[in-house]
Design a protein around this motif. Structure first.
Motif, PDB file in Angstrom:
ATOM      1  N   LEU A  36      53.120  38.720  54.454  1.00  0.00           N
ATOM      2  CA  LEU A  36      52.577  40.057  54.980  1.00  0.00           C
ATOM      3  C   LEU A  36      53.578  41.262  55.317  1.00  0.00           C
ATOM      4  CD1 LEU A  36      49.536  40.389  55.382  1.00  0.00           C
ATOM      5  CD2 LEU A  36      49.903  40.287  57.873  1.00  0.00           C
ATOM      6  N   LYS A  37      53.523  42.155  54.807  1.00  0.00           N
ATOM      7  CA  LYS A  37      54.278  43.299  55.148  1.00  0.00           C
ATOM      8  C   LYS A  37      53.390  44.479  55.671  1.00  0.00           C
ATOM      9  CE  LYS A  37      58.247  42.264  51.926  1.00  0.00           C
ATOM     10  NZ  LYS A  37      59.166  43.187  50.903  1.00  0.00           N
ATOM     11  N   LEU A  38      54.013  45.397  56.657  1.00  0.00           N
ATOM     12  CA  LEU A  38      53.374  46.309  57.158  1.00  0.00           C
ATOM     13  C   LEU A  38      54.238  47.562  56.843  1.00  0.00           C
ATOM     14  CD1 LEU A  38      51.212  47.787  58.673  1.00  0.00           C
ATOM     15  CD2 LEU A  38      52.722  47.215  60.956  1.00  0.00           C
ATOM     16  N   ASN A  39      53.760  48.439  56.134  1.00  0.00           N
ATOM     17  CA  ASN A  39      54.529  49.549  55.798  1.00  0.00           C
ATOM     18  C   ASN A  39      53.978  51.010  56.082  1.00  0.00           C
ATOM     19  OD1 ASN A  39      55.230  51.689  53.604  1.00  0.00           O
ATOM     20  ND2 ASN A  39      56.582  50.132  53.178  1.00  0.00           N
ATOM     21  N   LEU A  40      54.747  51.561  56.807  1.00  0.00           N
ATOM     22  CA  LEU A  40      54.605  52.888  57.532  1.00  0.00           C
ATOM     23  C   LEU A  40      55.354  53.911  56.800  1.00  0.00           C
ATOM     24  CD1 LEU A  40      55.127  51.971  61.305  1.00  0.00           C
ATOM     25  CD2 LEU A  40      52.960  52.205  59.970  1.00  0.00           C
ATOM     26  N   HIS A  41      54.704  55.079  56.662  1.00  0.00           N
ATOM     27  CA  HIS A  41      55.221  55.985  55.729  1.00  0.00           C
ATOM     28  C   HIS A  41      55.189  57.423  56.831  1.00  0.00           C
ATOM     29  CE1 HIS A  41      55.319  54.401  51.623  1.00  0.00           C
ATOM     30  NE2 HIS A  41      54.343  53.821  52.009  1.00  0.00           N
ATOM     31  N   THR A  66      57.712  42.626  58.402  1.00  0.00           N
ATOM     32  CA  THR A  66      57.483  41.332  57.522  1.00  0.00           C
ATOM     33  C   THR A  66      56.653  40.368  58.391  1.00  0.00           C
ATOM     34  OG1 THR A  66      58.833  41.835  55.910  1.00  0.00           O
ATOM     35  CG2 THR A  66      58.143  39.752  55.699  1.00  0.00           C
ATOM     36  N   ALA A  67      55.958  39.721  58.142  1.00  0.00           N
ATOM     37  CA  ALA A  67      55.434  38.422  59.240  1.00  0.00           C
ATOM     38  C   ALA A  67      54.775  37.399  58.123  1.00  0.00           C
ATOM     39  CB  ALA A  67      54.386  38.995  59.890  1.00  0.00           C
ATOM     40  N   GLY A  68      54.761  36.100  58.734  1.00  0.00           N
ATOM     41  CA  GLY A  68      54.096  35.096  58.000  1.00  0.00           C
ATOM     42  C   GLY A  68      55.027  34.573  56.730  1.00  0.00           C
ATOM     43  N   SER A 121      52.116  46.033  67.225  1.00  0.00           N
ATOM     44  CA  SER A 121      52.293  44.620  67.295  1.00  0.00           C
ATOM     45  C   SER A 121      51.289  44.106  65.981  1.00  0.00           C
ATOM     46  CB  SER A 121      51.693  44.063  68.503  1.00  0.00           C
ATOM     47  OG  SER A 121      50.414  44.366  68.850  1.00  0.00           O
ATOM     48  N   LEU A 122      51.670  43.072  65.434  1.00  0.00           N
ATOM     49  CA  LEU A 122      51.051  42.407  64.299  1.00  0.00           C
ATOM     50  C   LEU A 122      50.908  41.061  64.286  1.00  0.00           C
ATOM     51  CD1 LEU A 122      50.009  42.770  61.468  1.00  0.00           C
ATOM     52  CD2 LEU A 122      52.151  42.464  60.427  1.00  0.00           C
ATOM     53  N   LEU A 123      49.850  40.342  64.412  1.00  0.00           N
ATOM     54  CA  LEU A 123      49.362  38.808  64.871  1.00  0.00           C
ATOM     55  C   LEU A 123      48.993  38.332  63.273  1.00  0.00           C
ATOM     56  CD1 LEU A 123      48.887  40.383  67.606  1.00  0.00           C
ATOM     57  CD2 LEU A 123      48.172  38.008  68.157  1.00  0.00           C
ATOM     58  N   VAL A 124      49.881  37.351  62.907  1.00  0.00           N
ATOM     59  CA  VAL A 124      49.640  36.445  61.751  1.00  0.00           C
ATOM     60  C   VAL A 124      49.176  35.063  62.279  1.00  0.00           C
ATOM     61  CG1 VAL A 124      49.986  35.521  59.544  1.00  0.00           C
ATOM     62  CG2 VAL A 124      50.731  38.205  60.080  1.00  0.00           C
ATOM     63  N   ASP A 125      47.997  34.741  62.346  1.00  0.00           N
ATOM     64  CA  ASP A 125      47.788  33.153  62.570  1.00  0.00           C
ATOM     65  C   ASP A 125      48.034  32.933  64.040  1.00  0.00           C
ATOM     66  OD1 ASP A 125      46.643  32.758  60.298  1.00  0.00           O
ATOM     67  OD2 ASP A 125      48.194  31.701  59.311  1.00  0.00           O
TER      68      ASP A 125
END
Length: 1219
Positions: free
Chosen positions: A340-345, A355-357, A378-382
């Motif tokens: 999983l990738k969180l991309n901010l512009h 990047t997570a998980g 914050s980003l939660l994966v599983d």
């Protein structure tokens, strides 16, 4: 109810009908599941008009309360119109609901239960991926457990560590996939002793347990839904099942009914209910990369709060996009390489990634929660948190809309563009601003908007279940297809169906391969794997399969109550051996049996005392060289047994060594797998045996062929069954411009392979998706009366065709189309059912899915078709090299090397020799001139009245001596040709074709030719023009002045010239020195003097003087001879020469020693007394007579001891080559 069939019809009296539709079902009216035909067909074909009825039988049937028909296409002249009828029957359902903390314990009467039999059936439904379905244990650690883990069912059977080693005590099998989809799944577990049948839905696995599994030490109770007793829990603790069970039966007992009646045999742990009240989630299916779901923002601008669950097989895809307010730019949540990738512009800044998980494309449900407020994110994966520092994320303000799975086309410019494409998979439990989104409202159009979505259904499927990758290929998948990794399997193709190896040594030979180790796959694409063996390429190909018992083995002290058993294990399995033997034209195996007071059979009652066992596990009492029959040996067939009363030498029961040795050649009994000896228990009784490798010759299926003489003729065979994978291969040759090779029809399905035109071969087929055809076009014509090889394959992923070495043509199978090839007619070979467009020519080695069809057997009883086909040299003649001539055989061909300086199956093995100092080889064409007129020999063409106006001379050499004479050709008229190396190392060729003139000299002084390197010389004379090539890179043409004809050729000399001759001084000096070094592949036109001297096949006028031994010119001469001899020894060991008489060779060496001792004794006796001499002579005469009678058995005893002592050394020499 249980729904077994559906029927549709158009609208009454209208132009309205549906041409295709989806069929979906549910037991609650929510969370629909799509019915698929053949496990891959999503849509049903509908009606073509308003009146006809289209009927479908559903296999398997559907158990449901609700059906949904979703039209996909309809009449172009009207609208949607459907009349529907559903067929089925009542379905009884007993349901119990377990909440993840509850379970059932059933205690039963031990008298009512068989200790070796269990039958358990149930259905279950859950949205949890883990949980115990059933568990039964015993006091010693034995247990049976059925566990749901990661959406798959695992069956574990443990026999307890006390009985077996830990590696063998556990049986673990997995079936099913994606079973946490909130739909009903059926399970059937049957155990009868060691036989276990494990079935989940339509997938079944049968297996035999090993060890002591036929009896498990288990308690008389079984739990469902969990493991309630802490004392019987396993480590680590396992989750209880959370979901519903239906129609739960244990050995015919209705467990749910007993629970309802509160039977004392049932103990309830926790809370249970008898209706399935599981919460229903509403999943979404993103069907394509164009799918998206747009939802408005429910939260304030100051924060972002989004959570959802997803499952997919794809490694990449866009999960979420939002255009943020003010100057915050854009936010993308991507799946990239399973992470999983969180991309901010942020505007004016480089994009930042979080990047997570990992491994999130495993088809399981994964949860994602994204929260951002001001500069905190914050980003939660599983459940695992990935936080960012305040510096990484500037102030973030929520946008108006969230886009899940993709974005509308032509919107947001490049902000929402992802190189990875849209998301394909399922989502559920979407929350925005801590509020769960009502996806039914989305479906009804009252909330958000969407494109190409399937709402209230998760359409994910496991394309690797069942695994269509064959032969151990590793399956991986994406949303729309699966892939097979065939690495290290020995197979190739989209489904690892086709073997990369040939099926026999004969096939390797006709690819031009020489002797060596090869992998063969006897059944091609069949279930048997490849294995390694040795191919000895002679005129025919010999297959050599080794075993572990090639040593000479002595046996003593045995009797019928204490037998000796020698077991032979081969480098191939029994099935592989059988397939190899079945293909061979002839097989044999040498069994040498030596005996001293050891019988093969009891002559009083005929009871066998020694025997051997073959492939069929039957006891055999005939021995080497004899045909199958009781207690027969070679000597009885040849009439030379040492005692005429018996059929075997050993049965004479002599006190000295004798033997019964020979080749076993009855294919059905080969190979030998065991030998049993029971008669070596008496005083001075002993036996010994030695078993050679299994030798098989040829490949009768490779040459099995038929000739089709009329267009109306064909051969027919049973229906070809290649439902999921089908391959067809064969050779053909023809002069016709077109014709059908093969055809097999079904109701609508078919396959056909044909010569469409002189340059096009076409493969046509239909598996229900409409006819397809793929063709190979050649730049040259196929109707050239040469053999051409065709191979076609069709599987679930693609169809392909290849002809000869032309590039293959491949046609991909349609996505989610029909996959089963269903044929029902006879298979027609060489023609069609209509007797039109038949094939004219030959078809050979026809194989379907690795199984060869016997064309010759069928052709013998079919008019217009003849068995066999000649004319192989036209295609394979190019394999014969160096002047070898291709000769036809009834099955195949061979290379005649009699006119070549080379030997071997393709005339490619050179004959080389090392010449010592003063040695020579002289080939005489004629003793004197007068004999030439009446000579009929091949050499006569060189002399007599004939005059030689042209010759071709080729040879190779290696030397360091100067001067040297390489080759000298003389005539009766003092004419000659000499090839010498002068003192300065230059190569000189002298032609004297007129005895009254000086010789023409051709000098090559560009380098020192006596440099110890291998050099190649080719001399071609056409009358007065001579063309010389040195090492294939120096070429010179010379015109002779001494003459144009060679008259009355006398001899050809290699090495030293022994006789006086009228030659020039340089030739004479070189002739005295001769040649020291290596000469190879010497040939004068069709005469090969080295071959005639070293490998004579018939008497030849050749004389050898001095030290000339066969060697190899590739390595330095000093190591040549040994190397070459060992190479030839390898071929012999692989065959049978050295093994035929393992004692005889030693007899010769030992006899020399014994003879020396006897000579000393004779000398002493002669010096002592004449009477002693007379006595000794009489004794010697007696021994000679005895030796004639018993084949030198006295020496044989000493020989056997010597054989046993040196056996290890002999075996070391053999194993150096074999292993």
């Amino acid at each position: 109810m249980e729904i077994t069939s559906v029927a549709t019809q158009g609208g009454y009296g209208s132009s309205n009908w549906v041409t295709s539709y989806l069929l979906m079902f549910s037991d609650s009216g929510r969370n629909w599941k799509q019915y698929r035909q053949e496990d891959s067909i999503w849509g049903f074909s509908g009606n073509a008009n308003a009146d006809s009825v289209v009927y479908y039988r559903l296999q398997p049937s559907i158990k449901a309360r609700f059906l949904r028909f979703t039209p996909l296409a309809w009449s172009p002249k009207g609208r949607i119109g459907m009349r529907i009828e559903v067929f089925g029957c009542a379905y009884r359902s007993e349901v119990i609901d377990l909440d993840g903390k509850s379970s059932l314990l059933y205690k039963f009467d031990q008298k009512s239960l068989s200790p070796i039999k269990d039958i358990i059936s149930l259905k279950f439904k859950t949205m949890q991926s883990d949980g115990i379905l059933l568990h039964r244990a015993g006091p010693s650690g034995d247990h049976i457990t059925l566990e749901l883990k990661s959406g798959k069912l695992f069956l574990l059977i443990n026999s307890g560590v006390a009985k077996l080693s830990p590696t063998h005590s556990m049986i673990n099998f997995t079936l099913g996939s994606l079973l946490d989809d909130q739909h009903w799944h059926s399970v059937l577990l049957q155990r009868l002793g060691k036989q276990v049948n494990f079935t989940v839905d339509e997938h079944r696995h049968r297996f035999h347990t090993q060890g002591e599994f036929n009896y498990l030490d288990l308690d008389y109770e079984i739990s469902f839904g969990g493991i309630p007793a802490p004392s019987k829990s396993v480590s680590p603790p396992l989750n209880n099942f959370h979901g519903c069970l239906e129609n739960l039966y244990y050995n015919g007992v209705d467990i749910i009914d007993l629970t309802k009646k509160q039977s004392p045999q049932i103990i309830i742990m926790g809370n249970v209910s008898f209706s399935c009240s599981q919460p229903q989630s509403v999943p979404l299916t993103f069907l394509s990369s164009r799918s998206y779901l747009a939802l408005p923002t429910f939260s304030t601008e100051e924060e972002i709060s989004v959570s959802f669950q997803f499952r997919t097989w794809n490694k990449a895809g866009l999960l979420l996009f939002s255009e943020l307010h003010l100057v915050s730019g854009g936010l993308l949540l991507l799946l990239s390489d399973g992470k999983l990738k969180l991309n901010l512009h942020p505007p004016g800044k480089l994009p930042s990634d979080i990047t997570a998980g990992g491994g999130l494309n495993d088809g399981q449900w994964h949860s994602v929660a994204l929260y951002a407020k001001r500069n905190h994110l914050s980003l939660l994966v599983d459940g695992h948190v990935t936080a960012t520092s305040p510096l990484l994320a500037p102030e973030i303000y929520s946008g108006d809309t969230y886009y899940f799975g993709g974005c509308p086309e032509k919107s947001f410019a490049s902000k929402c563009k992802s190189l990875l494409g849209g998301f394909q998979g399922c989502m559920r439990l979407i929350s925005i601003g801590n509020e769960v989104v009502d996806l039914i409202a989305v479906q009804q159009g009252s909330l958000g908007n969407f494109s190409d979505l399937q709402i209230d259904s998760c359409g994910i499927s496991d394309r690797c279940l069942p695994n269509y990758c064959e032969h151990g290929g590793e399956c991986s998948q994406s949303w729309s297809t699966f892939h097979c990794n065939c690495t290290n399997t020995g197979y190739m193709g989209a489904t690892c169906h086709s073997s990369i190896y040939e099926q026999s040594c004969e096939a390797y030979k006709h690819r031009g391969n020489t002797s060596g180790f090869y992998y063969i796959d006897s059944d091609g694409s069949g279930p048997l794997g490849p294995f390694l063996l040795y191919c000895n390429m002679t005129e025919t190909a010999w297959t050599i399969i080794q075993h572990n018992g090639s040593d000479l083995t002595r046996v003593r002290n045995t009797h019928p109550d204490n037998p000796y058993a020698g077991v032979f294990e081969y480098t191939a399995s029994r099935e592989q051996l059988q397939a190899t033997i079945n293909r061979a034209e002839h097989c044999e195996q040498e069994l040498a049996y030596y005996c001293k007071k050891s019988r093969l059979a009891n002559q009083q009652d005929g009871t066998p005392l020694s025997w051997w066992v073959g492939r069929t596990n039957e006891t055999q009492t005939y021995w080497g060289g004899s045909a199958p029959g009781p207690q027969k040996c070679t000597c009885s067939l040849e009439g030379n047994c040492i005692d005429d009363q018996y059929h075997c030498n050993c049965d004479a029961d002599r006190s000295e060594w004798t033997n019964d040795t020979g080749f076993l050649s009855y294919k059905d009994h080969l190979p030998v797998t065991k030998i049993v000896i029971t008669d070596t228990g008496r005083p001075h009784s002993e036996a010994a045996y030695k078993l050679g490798p299994l030798l098989c010759q040829g490949d009768k299926l490779f040459w099995n062929s038929a000739s089709f003489n009329t267009e109306a003729s064909y051969l027919h065979f049973p229906t070809f069954h290649g439902e999921l994978s089908a391959d067809v291969s064969f050779f053909f040759k023809t002069t016709a411009s077109s014709g059908v090779f093969l055809e097999n029809l079904g109701i609508t399905d078919f396959i056909r392979i044909e010569l469409r035109s002189p340059t096009i071969v076409t493969f046509s087929f239909d598996v229900g998706n409409g006819p397809f055809e793929i063709s190979v076009q050649s730049p040259t014509q196929f109707n050239d009366n040469q053999w051409h090889h065709v191979r076609v394959e069709r599987n679930m992923k693609e169809a392909s065709i290849q002809v000869d070495q032309l590039p293959p043509k491949i046609q991909a199978a349609p996505a989610d189309g029909h996959v089963l090839l269903q044929l029902n007619s006879q298979l027609f070979v060489g023609g069609t059912a209509t007797r039109q467009r038949g094939f004219l020519g030959c078809i050979r080695s026809l194989q379907l899915n690795g199984v060869a069809l016997d064309l010759e057997e069928r052709a013998t009883v079919t008019p217009g078709v003849q068995p066999g086909c000649r004319g192989h040299c036209g295609s394979y003649g190019k394999l014969c090299r160096h002047g070898g001539k291709c000769r036809e055989k009834p099955s195949g061909f061979f290379c005649d090397c009699s006119s070549s300086a080379y030997v071997g199956p393709f005339c490619s093995d050179e004959i080389s020799a090392y010449f010592g100092s003063g040695s020579s080889v002289i080939y005489s064409f004629q003793e004197n001139y007068s004999l030439s007129k009446n000579s009929s020999s091949r050499a006569a063409s060189f002399h007599g009245d004939a005059k030689l106006s042209r010759e071709m001379i080729t040879f190779s050499f290696r030397t360091t001596r100067t001067p040297s004479l390489l080759l000298y050709v003389s005539s009766f008229y003092k004419e000659y040709l000499s090839v010498v190396i002068a003192k300065n190392g230059s190569l000189q060729i002298r032609y004297k074709l007129n005895r009254y003139q000086e010789p023409d000299v051709i000098n090559f002084d560009f380098k020192n030719m006596a440099d110890g390197q291998l050099h190649h010389v080719k001399i071609n004379r056409e009358e007065g023009v001579v063309v010389v090539e040195i090492d294939e890179n120096v070429r010179r043409q010379v015109y002779l002045s001494s003459g144009t004809e060679f008259t009355a050729v006398k001899s050809l000399v290699l090495g030293r010239i022994l006789e006086h001759s009228h030659v020039d001084q340089d030739t004479a000096l070189a002739g005295v020195q001769g040649f020291t070094g290596c000469l190879s592949a010497v040939q004068l036109s069709h005469v090969a003097p080295l071959k005639a001297a070293l490998r004579p096949s018939h008497p030849a006028p050749v004389a050898v003087t001095g030290h000339v031994i066969e060697s190899s010119c590739v390595a330095p001469a000093g190591t040549d001879a040994t190397s070459r001899e060992r190479t030839h020894s390898f071929a012999d060991h692989s065959g049978t020469m050295d093994d035929k008489e393992p004692l005889t060779n030693i007899i010769k060496s030992d006899s020399a020693v014994i003879g020396g001792l006897i000579a000393v004794v004779i000398f002493i006796l002669l010096c002592t007394t004449a009477i002693a001499v007379r006595i000794y002579q009489q004794k010697r005469l007696y021994k000679r007579n005895e030796a004639k009678r018993s084949e030198n058995v006295d020496s044989a005893e000493a020989v056997l001891k010597s054989e046993l002592n040196i056996q290890n050394a002999v075996n070391e020499n053999q194993k150096e080559y074999f292993f």
